[in-house]
Write a protein that holds these residues in place. Structure first.
Motif, PDB file in Angstrom:
ATOM      1  N   CYS A   1      15.212  53.787  77.461  1.00 56.73           N
ATOM      2  CA  CYS A   1      15.517  53.453  75.998  1.00 56.73           C
ATOM      3  C   CYS A   1      15.957  52.050  75.848  1.00 56.73           C
TER       4      CYS A   1
ATOM      5  N   ILE B   1      18.290  60.683  67.322  1.00 60.80           N
ATOM      6  CA  ILE B   1      18.105  59.499  66.802  1.00 60.80           C
ATOM      7  C   ILE B   1      18.930  58.527  67.658  1.00 60.80           C
TER       8      ILE B   1
ATOM      9  N   ARG C   1      15.739  48.906  66.200  1.00 62.42           N
ATOM     10  CA  ARG C   1      17.086  49.286  65.613  1.00 62.42           C
ATOM     11  C   ARG C   1      17.337  50.775  65.836  1.00 62.42           C
ATOM     12  N   HIS C   2      16.233  51.660  65.751  1.00 62.16           N
ATOM     13  CA  HIS C   2      16.183  53.060  65.832  1.00 62.16           C
ATOM     14  C   HIS C   2      15.171  53.507  66.782  1.00 62.16           C
TER      15      HIS C   2
ATOM     16  N   CYS D   1       5.609  56.146  64.700  1.00 63.66           N
ATOM     17  CA  CYS D   1       6.775  55.756  65.027  1.00 63.66           C
ATOM     18  C   CYS D   1       6.794  55.908  66.377  1.00 63.66           C
TER      19      CYS D   1
ATOM     20  N   ALA E   1      13.516  57.494  67.922  1.00 58.76           N
ATOM     21  CA  ALA E   1      13.461  58.975  67.919  1.00 58.76           C
ATOM     22  C   ALA E   1      13.242  59.538  69.234  1.00 58.76           C
TER      23      ALA E   1
ATOM     24  N   THR F   1      20.394  54.829  68.196  1.00 58.68           N
ATOM     25  CA  THR F   1      20.551  53.512  67.702  1.00 58.68           C
ATOM     26  C   THR F   1      20.979  52.308  68.618  1.00 58.68           C
ATOM     27  N   ARG F   2      20.771  51.136  68.066  1.00 59.34           N
ATOM     28  CA  ARG F   2      21.386  49.974  69.094  1.00 59.34           C
ATOM     29  C   ARG F   2      22.968  50.260  68.971  1.00 59.34           C
TER      30      ARG F   2
ATOM     31  N   ASP G   1      24.488  52.766  69.502  1.00 62.84           N
ATOM     32  CA  ASP G   1      24.737  53.965  70.422  1.00 62.84           C
ATOM     33  C   ASP G   1      24.594  53.276  71.979  1.00 62.84           C
TER      34      ASP G   1
END
Length: 112
Positions: A73, A97, A83-84, A61, A86, A99-100, A102
């Motif tokens: 990011c 994690i 979409r995510h 990943c 780590a 996310t989009r 965030d």
């Protein structure tokens, strides 16, 4: 489904070499407990077991380190369609994690 295929292991047991196929997973009926007593028996029988998921985990990943900038990011999300993502600490352990959602909320917060 997992028990007949040896996915529930006791501590220190060797993991099975066989895998459950996708078609078998999707066609299996879930186990339904009809009474609380059935549920207690099921939990008691498997309390000391672990589930061996290694064959199903994607170990390649994408990730960023804890101190990576928001801009980097954001660029990764945009260019790779993520979409995510780590977030790893300096010791290599998962710290969180992103996310989009965030990133969208962070951008909206800056505009206010």
């Amino acid at each position: 489904l997992g028990e007949p295929h040896g996915l529930f292991l006791s501590e220190g047991e060797e993991a099975p070499a066989k895998h459950i196929s996708w078609s078998m997973m999707t066609s299996a009926q879930p186990f339904m407990c009809k009474t609380p007593l059935e549920y207690q028996d099921l939990v008691a029988d498997h309390m000391d077991k672990v589930i061996h998921l290694t064959p199903y985990i994607n170990r390649s990943c994408l990730f960023v380190l804890k101190y990576t900038s928001v801009y980097v990011c954001y660029q990764m999300f945009r260019q790779l369609g993520l979409r995510h993502l780590a977030v790893l600490g300096m010791d290599g352990c998962l710290a969180g994690i992103i996310t989009r959602k965030d990133l969208i909320l962070a951008e909206e917060g800056q505009q206010d």
